[in-house]
Every structure is written in C-alpha cells, then in structure tokens.
Design an enzyme around this catalytic site. Structure first.
Site, PDB file in Angstrom:
ATOM      1  N   SER A 147       0.873  -1.185   0.000  1.00 43.42           N
ATOM      2  CA  SER A 147       0.000   0.000   0.000  1.00 43.42           C
ATOM      3  C   SER A 147       0.902   1.225   0.000  1.00 43.42           C
ATOM      4  O   SER A 147       2.100   1.113   0.315  1.00 43.42           O
ATOM      5  CB  SER A 147      -0.845  -0.018   1.284  1.00 43.42           C
ATOM      6  OG  SER A 147      -1.439   1.242   1.516  1.00 43.42           O
ATOM      7  N   TYR A 160      -2.258  -1.227  10.541  1.00 40.31           N
ATOM      8  CA  TYR A 160      -2.194  -1.347   9.070  1.00 40.31           C
ATOM      9  C   TYR A 160      -0.854  -0.833   8.544  1.00 40.31           C
ATOM     10  O   TYR A 160      -0.191  -1.499   7.744  1.00 40.31           O
ATOM     11  CB  TYR A 160      -3.356  -0.547   8.465  1.00 40.31           C
ATOM     12  CG  TYR A 160      -3.572  -0.752   6.987  1.00 40.31           C
ATOM     13  CD1 TYR A 160      -4.329  -1.821   6.517  1.00 40.31           C
ATOM     14  CD2 TYR A 160      -3.044   0.127   6.046  1.00 40.31           C
ATOM     15  CE1 TYR A 160      -4.554  -2.010   5.155  1.00 40.31           C
ATOM     16  CE2 TYR A 160      -3.257  -0.051   4.688  1.00 40.31           C
ATOM     17  CZ  TYR A 160      -4.022  -1.124   4.249  1.00 40.31           C
ATOM     18  OH  TYR A 160      -4.236  -1.306   2.902  1.00 40.31           O
TER      19      TYR A 160
END
Ligand code: NAD
Length: 265
Positions: A147, A160
C-alpha cells in the site's frame, strides 16, 4: 492444451481474491492462461458463482480454497492444495487484508493482532510454503499487495501501517534470498482503490462529518492522491501480469506504486 497466452501452464494462489483487488488480480492472471486458486471469506454460494464465472470467462482452471489467513496450518494447506490441483505453483499473490482505524489510545488489541496476522504474518507462512514449489518448477513470482501505507504513514492506522511497512521488509529479504534463482518478489503499492475495504472508511467519514459519500470520496482523494482519481483493481491486475512477464525478470525486492502521486509528495 496450450492457449498461446503469456501465463499458459502457470498456476497461482491469490489470497483474499473473493473481492476487490484480489479478484481483479485473479481475473488478470486467469485471462492470461494461468490456473488460479481463489481464496477468501464470504458466502459459499456467491464464491462458487464468482469462481464458475471466472472459469467460463477465462477458459483457465479456477478453484477455491477457504483458508483463513489467521491460521498458519490452513495457509500451508492452501499452498499444498494449489500445487496438487494444478501440478505445481508458480505465482503467489499475498493480497488478503483488513483495516481498522482508531487512534493508538483506543486501538483494540484484538484488531492489532488480526491485522498483523492477516496483512503480514500470512505472507510469511505462504511464502515459506510456496518457495519449495517454485524451486521445483524452476520459476516463481511472489507479489505482495502492500500500500502507499507501506511507504508512508497516516494517523489512526497503527496496525495497518506497521503491517504494510513489515511486508516491505519481508519482500526485500525474500528477494535477496532468491536473488540467484529464477524467482522474484516485489510489492504492488496502491493508493486509494474503491473496494469494500475503502467504501467502509468513506461511509464512516460521511456519517461522522454529515456529508455525502461522494463528497467524502473526493475529500479522501484530495488529501492524499494528487491525481484525484481512484486506482482501479483492473489497473493493479495489469501491474501484476507485468511483474509475471519476462520483462520484469530483473525487477525484485521493490515496490511498484500505483498511487496517483501519493508517495511522490
Ligand atoms: P476487500 O475487502 O475488497 O478484499 C479483501 C479480501 O481479503 C477479501 O477477499 C476477503 O475475503 C479477504 N480476507 C479478509 N480476511 C481474510 C482472512 N482472515 N482469510 C482469508 N481471506 C481474508 O479489500 P481490498 O481493498 O481489495 O484489499 C485487498 C488488499 O489491498 C489488502 O491487502 C489491502 O490492504 C490492500 N490495499 C487496498 C487499498 C484500497 O484502497 N482498497 C489500497 C492499498 C492497499
């Protein structure tokens, strides 16, 4: 029978491919002639519909394994079953992922553990199990969905961001340990992609701010993604196919960003 497609004769396991980015990646591989093992959570009848449709559309063999990415034994079984079903395993896409947003002070311990397990540790277990199959086949591609949050941070995403930074490290080590072999390991680092994972965040923000979902979607892009456009799952499927091509043979241990300029800032 040979199809003349670029991934003819190859077999892949794509984790978290019952939805969103993973499903588009699985589709991109299958359309290139690759046999694909789907994986993920969801309603059994819906998953079977998705599996059958993809098999019909692509003409490639498509199967499903329901391994829970928090369970190392099930992950190892998914790898073994992929190799057994297709006579080998050449491509591993570690894509399954979840999100939870909260400041560290309020971050639930259970959510931290689940995000680290699914978004990071699962990729270690699957990589460890898949490498012997790639060595046996004499060819391998490991692609980890990271990401923009594998490269930079945002508030309220401690688990995350930690997991995605962690997967960047795992990718580099895997790339170095396989550097002299016909195996590569890279990450794809998307910016905002409008999948159920992000839709939930947009809806939560709209509710909190009393705005419309579309207003909040544009705000989300304006804050982070200079292109002000969502990256599409189909574009990420295209990047994956490129990483599996001969042209990408010497690309290993690096992030391929698809974030509209997010991490250039
Ligand atoms: P999604 O929610 O549409 O898909 C997630 C997939 O993971 C689903 O198939 C789900 O069933 C599966 N999954 C979740 N928990 C699982 C478990 N315990 N075991 C097995 N499968 C499980 O989300 P998405 O946006 O397509 O996300 C896919 C990946 O892309 C994730 O790793 C996510 O972090 C990453 N990503 C997404 C975005 C975005 O903007 N959507 C941006 C960057 C990175």
């Amino acid at each position: 029978m040979p199809t003349g497609k670029t991934l003819d004769g190859k077999a892949a396991l794509v984790t978290g491919s019952t939805s969103g980015i993973g499903l588009a990646m699985a589709r991109a591989l299958a359309m290139e002639g690759c046999s694909v093992m789907l994986n993920g959570l969801g309603d059994a009848a819906e998953i079977e519909k998705t599996r059958a449709a993809l098999e019909r559309e692509s003409g490639s063999a498509v199967k499903f394994h329901g391994a829970d990415m928090t369970k190392p034994e099930e992950i190892r079984d998914a790898v073994a079953e992929t190799a057994k079903a297709f006579g080998g395993l050449h491509i591993l896409v570690n894509n399954a992922g979840i999100q939870h947003t909260a400041p560290i002070d309020d971050f639930p311990e259970g959510k931290w553990d689940a995000i680290i397990a699914i978004n990071l540790s699962a990729a270690f277990h699957s990589t460890k199990a898949a490498l012997p199959h790639m060595r046996e086949a004499g060819w391998g591609r490991i692609v980890n969905t990271a990401s923009a949050h594998g490269l930079v941070a945002s508030v309220n995403k401690a688990a995350y961001v930690a997991a995605k930074h962690g997967i960047m490290g795992l990718t580099k080590v895997t790339a170095l340990e396989t550097a002299e072999e016909p195996i590569t390991c890279n990450t794809i680092n998307p910016g905002w992609v409008r999948t159920p994972l992000v839709e939930a965040q947009i809806e939560a923000r709209a509710k909190e701010n009393g705005t419309s979902v579309e207003e909040e979607a544009l705000k989300l892009l304006s804050e982070k993604q200079p292109s002000k456009k969502f990256t599409t799952p189909e574009q990420l499927g295209g990047v994956l196919v490129f990483l599996c091509s001969d042209a990408a043979e010497q690309i290993t241990g690096v992030p391929i960003t698809a974030d509209g300029g997010w991490t250039a800032q």
